[in-house]
Design an enzyme around this catalytic site. Structure first.
Site, PDB file in Angstrom:
ATOM      1  N   GLU A 224       0.821  -1.222   0.000  1.00 31.63           N
ATOM      2  CA  GLU A 224       0.000   0.000   0.000  1.00 31.63           C
ATOM      3  C   GLU A 224       0.844   1.256   0.000  1.00 31.63           C
ATOM      4  O   GLU A 224       0.534   2.222  -0.701  1.00 31.63           O
ATOM      5  CB  GLU A 224      -0.945   0.004   1.205  1.00 31.63           C
ATOM      6  CG  GLU A 224      -2.052   1.064   1.131  1.00 31.63           C
ATOM      7  CD  GLU A 224      -1.653   2.448   1.621  1.00 31.63           C
ATOM      8  OE1 GLU A 224      -2.377   3.405   1.318  1.00 31.63           O
ATOM      9  OE2 GLU A 224      -0.603   2.593   2.290  1.00 31.63           O
ATOM     10  N   GLU A 225       1.894   1.267   0.800  1.00 28.87           N
ATOM     11  CA  GLU A 225       2.692   2.504   0.940  1.00 28.87           C
ATOM     12  C   GLU A 225       3.368   2.901  -0.372  1.00 28.87           C
ATOM     13  O   GLU A 225       3.836   4.030  -0.506  1.00 28.87           O
ATOM     14  CB  GLU A 225       3.743   2.356   2.052  1.00 28.87           C
ATOM     15  CG  GLU A 225       3.165   2.201   3.463  1.00 28.87           C
ATOM     16  CD  GLU A 225       2.446   3.439   4.002  1.00 28.87           C
ATOM     17  OE1 GLU A 225       2.407   4.475   3.295  1.00 28.87           O
ATOM     18  OE2 GLU A 225       1.915   3.360   5.122  1.00 28.87           O
ATOM     19  N   ASP A 245      -8.033   1.963   7.041  1.00 29.06           N
ATOM     20  CA  ASP A 245      -6.732   2.633   7.121  1.00 29.06           C
ATOM     21  C   ASP A 245      -6.886   3.898   7.954  1.00 29.06           C
ATOM     22  O   ASP A 245      -7.989   4.352   8.238  1.00 29.06           O
ATOM     23  CB  ASP A 245      -6.214   2.928   5.703  1.00 29.06           C
ATOM     24  CG  ASP A 245      -4.688   2.935   5.623  1.00 29.06           C
ATOM     25  OD1 ASP A 245      -4.039   3.167   6.671  1.00 29.06           O
ATOM     26  OD2 ASP A 245      -4.143   2.749   4.511  1.00 29.06           O
TER      27      ASP A 245
HETATM   28 ZN   LIG Z   1      -1.852   3.327   5.589  1.00 26.22          ZN
END
Ligand SMILES: [Zn+2]
Length: 352
Positions: A224-225, A245
């Protein structure tokens, strides 16, 4: 049948600590994913592993034609060895979106090819105030930030003899701490706090007789990052996609450490209106403390899935995380509110 969700705060915090302490910068998430697979096996939950290295657990619901999916990500910020300087110190290339200021003075581990690690500390080259005039004023950047290794290695050759090479991953010490006043301080609460909440929910459905109305996928993503976490391997029957998140806290923001943040819009644009309204209604009905917010510099795996071309309704909510991408903090109030909304959501009808 009606089973109320007994969210186990202590167990969640223990699990959070455990996963926070497994280094997992984006691109180097094998160990934390292995831990999650072990948990799914212990709980006898069906799961699959994607080629990208994510795990997707699936719990069958009463309706197996229409599915929903929830995701949280276990990858974190980190770095890679960019260069070995003539002094034996290391230059870094950052993995994920953050600034060098956020890691100044932090202890770190260099992950060598054989799986073992060497420890060090990330410092400004001219840190020593007794020697350098600009210790305070120098801009922290890739050229003057370096890793001081805890080894007697003072040349590139000596560093290479330790087994360190360009391209090795570097992870930051999370410094996990849970205070008596209910705060949790640690790096990587983004998004391991949400991951711990999702895992607890999976455990709940594996242990109790409570039935899910729709087949539900719990997608633990690992990129994700760097922008492409849960944007693939989405089962075709999926109609709703929720990214769990962090809520972004700061000047002008609604989010805080004591409520669940529901994101109406981030840099990717608005989230699905109907699904977002549905989450707000659930929070209201069940007296869950929530905030609706807009995140100015933010994208999620839900928006990544939309950008990748998936036809789903997407939404985003999660615990509020203070000082994100630095030494983060949240409160158990926020975890509790997010846990309650997660449970309410997975039992609710699909948005039409
Ligand atoms: Zn995150």
């Amino acid at each position: 049948m009606k089973v109320t969700y007994q969210w186990n705060q202590n167990e969640t915090i223990e699990l959070l600590k455990e996963i926070v302490e497994i280094p997992s910068p984006s691109g180097y998430t094998m160990d934390v994913i292995a831990k999650i697979r072990t948990l799914f096996e212990q709980w006898h939950v069906e799961y699959k592993t994607t080629h990208k290295g994510a795990v997707i657990a699936t719990i069958q619901g009463e309706n197996n034609q229409q599915h929903r999916l929830l995701t949280a990500h276990v990858d974190t910020l980190g770095a890679m060895v960019k260069e070995i300087k003539p002094s034996g110190r290391l230059k870094l290339s950052l993995v994920g979106g953050f600034k060098f200021n956020a890691i100044e003075g932090e202890n770190c581990l260099i992950h060598k090819a054989d799986g073992s690690t060497v420890s060090g500390t990330i410092l400004l080259h001219q840190t020593t105030v007794h020697v350098y005039k600009d210790a305070g004023s120098a801009e922290r950047n890739a050229d003057n930030m370096e890793v001081r290794l805890d080894e007697k290695a003072f040349s590139p050759e000596q560093v290479r003899n330790l087994g360190i090479e360009v391209g090795d991953f570097v992870s930051f010490q999370p410094r996990f701490e849970a205070t008596a006043s209910g705060y949790i301080k640690s790096r990587h609460l983004d998004d391991k706090a949400s991951t711990a909440l999702l895992l607890q929910l999976v455990k709940h459905f594996s242990e109790t007789q409570e039935k899910l109305p729709y087949t539900t996928h719990f997608y633990i993503s690992n990129n994700e990052e760097i922008g492409y976490g849960g944007n693939s391997s989405i089962p075709e029957e999926t109609q709703e996609y929720i990214a769990v998140d962090m809520g972004a806290i700061g000047d002008g923001q609604e989010s805080d450490e004591y409520t669940v943040s529901i994101c109406a819009k981030d840099s990717s644009g608005p989230y699905h209106y109907g699904l977002t309204r549905h989450l707000i209604s659930l929070a209201k009905e069940q007296s869950i403390d929530y905030k609706v917010d807009i995140y100015p510099y933010y994208g999620s795996d839900a928006s990544a899935a939309i950008s990748a071309g998936h036809d789903v309704k997407h939404a985003l909510f999660g615990p509020g995380i203070e000082a994100s991408h630095s030494y983060e903090r949240t409160h158990t109030d926020s975890l509790k509110a997010a846990a309650a909304l997660l449970h309410a959501y997975v039992l609710s009808p699909l948005v039409s």
